[in-house]
Design an enzyme around this catalytic site. Structure first.
Site, short mmCIF file in Angstrom:
data_model
loop_
_atom_site.label_atom_id
_atom_site.label_comp_id
_atom_site.label_asym_id
_atom_site.label_seq_id
_atom_site.Cartn_x
_atom_site.Cartn_y
_atom_site.Cartn_z
N HIS A 236 1.76 1.94 1.63
CA HIS A 236 1.33 1.69 0.36
C HIS A 236 0.71 3.09 -0.33
O HIS A 236 0.15 3.74 0.28
CB HIS A 236 0.08 0.62 0.29
CG HIS A 236 -0.11 0.46 -1.31
ND1 HIS A 236 0.69 -0.41 -2.04
CD2 HIS A 236 -1.05 0.76 -2.17
CE1 HIS A 236 -0.11 -0.67 -3.34
NE2 HIS A 236 -1.08 0.09 -3.27
N SER B 39 -1.19 5.00 2.63
CA SER B 39 -1.88 4.31 3.67
C SER B 39 -0.74 3.53 4.21
O SER B 39 0.15 2.81 3.66
CB SER B 39 -2.99 3.17 3.04
OG SER B 39 -3.66 3.95 2.33
N ASP C 157 -1.57 -5.84 0.17
CA ASP C 157 -2.15 -4.56 0.40
C ASP C 157 -3.38 -4.39 1.06
O ASP C 157 -4.15 -3.49 0.58
CB ASP C 157 -2.21 -3.52 -0.89
CG ASP C 157 -0.39 -3.69 -1.52
OD1 ASP C 157 0.60 -3.66 -0.71
OD2 ASP C 157 -0.35 -3.47 -2.78
N ASN D 221 2.93 -2.16 6.77
CA ASN D 221 3.36 -1.80 5.17
C ASN D 221 2.98 -0.30 5.02
O ASN D 221 1.91 0.24 5.30
CB ASN D 221 2.80 -2.76 4.15
CG ASN D 221 3.16 -2.39 2.82
OD1 ASN D 221 4.38 -2.13 2.47
ND2 ASN D 221 2.08 -2.58 1.97
C1 GAR Z 1 7.47 4.22 -1.59
O1 GAR Z 1 6.59 5.27 -2.24
C2 GAR Z 1 6.47 3.17 -1.14
O2 GAR Z 1 5.03 3.81 -0.95
C3 GAR Z 1 6.41 2.23 -2.32
O3 GAR Z 1 7.66 2.28 -2.74
C4 GAR Z 1 8.09 3.40 -2.46
C5 GAR Z 1 9.42 3.36 -1.65
O4 GAR Z 1 10.52 4.38 -1.43
N1 GAR Z 1 5.81 1.05 -1.91
C6 GAR Z 1 4.98 0.28 -2.72
O5 GAR Z 1 4.84 0.67 -3.90
C7 GAR Z 1 4.89 -1.11 -1.94
N2 GAR Z 1 3.88 -1.87 -3.17
P1 GAR Z 1 11.22 4.48 -0.39
O6 GAR Z 1 12.36 3.34 -0.84
O7 GAR Z 1 12.20 5.89 -0.74
O8 GAR Z 1 10.83 4.67 1.01
#
Ligand code: GAR
Length: 202
Positions: free
Chosen positions: A109, A136, A145, A107
């Site tokens: 985060h 991370s 997480d 994952n």
């Molecule tokens: C990213 O910033 C990722 O780190 C976050 O959602 C976004 C997705 O962007 N993830 C979380 O918050 C997980 N809890 P993307 O769809 O453009 O990759």
């Protein structure tokens, strides 16, 4: 060759970065992108990259997370993935699901874990007055997480940052980090990845 399934909920920019990285001597290839939301913009991006896509709409299962995950697992089993990458997948997973894929699910985060598990990570970093923020990549375990950290990237927080600006500034570092971690992980190397600190604004 390792087979990688990627789970998304939204824009899919991390998924695109991962998919584009899996060429040449990379030990893995993308085989499936699944979203819990048919409206996820990332699905069209996956199709443009000629990756098979599927949707399991969590809303059809109400509060029954396990029933949602059973269908998701069926789709995944059909694709026979060796590695599952959560890339902006915004569903909390039950212990049954995480246990099933423990040791082969990653994952990303948007915080420097163990700080700011859960949502609103950028605002929480700003509220805390942090001068360094980051992201991370970790192995997924049953706790949200949590799980062994495989890599982190750090950026400086500037006086101009809002949560949205910080999120946008961090995103390219997420891409670089996730790509670097997956490359190592797919090759069987679990050492931590540290990206060079980005000092802009300090
Ligand atoms: C990213 O910033 C990722 O780190 C976050 O959602 C976004 C997705 O962007 N993830 C979380 O918050 C997980 N809890 P993307 O769809 O453009 O990759």
């Amino acid at each position: 060759m390792k087979r990688v399934a990627i789970l998304i909920s939204g824009g899919g920019s991390n998924m695109v970065a991962l998919a584009n990285s899996m060429t040449g001597d990379h030990a893995a290839r993308p085989v499936l992108v699944v979203s819990n939301d048919a409206a996820a913009v990332g699905l069209a991006k996956a199709r443009d990259l000629s990756i098979a896509t599927d949707v399991v709409d969590h809303r059809e299962f109400g509060k029954d997370r396990a029933a949602f995950e059973d269908v998701l697992a069926t789709k995944l089993e059909d694709a026979q993935p060796d590695i599952i990458c959560l890339a902006g997948f915004m569903r909390i997973l039950t212990e049954g699901f995480t246990a099933r894929y423990e040791g082969r699910m990653l994952n990303i985060h948007p915080s420097l874990l163990p700080k700011y598990k859960g949502l609103h990570t950028h605002q929480r970093a700003l509220d805390a007055g942090d001068d360094v923020h980051g992201c991370s990549v970790h192995e997924v375990t049953s706790a949200l997480d949590d799980g062994p950290i495989l890599g982190q990237a750090r950026i400086a927080v500037t006086a101009q940052d809002t949560a949205d600006i910080l999120a946008a500034r961090l995103l390219p570092f997420e891409h670089a980090l996730y790509v670097a971690v997956l490359r190592r992980y797919a090759a069987g190397d679990r050492r931590m990845v540290h990206l060079p600190f980005d000092p802009v604004g300090l």
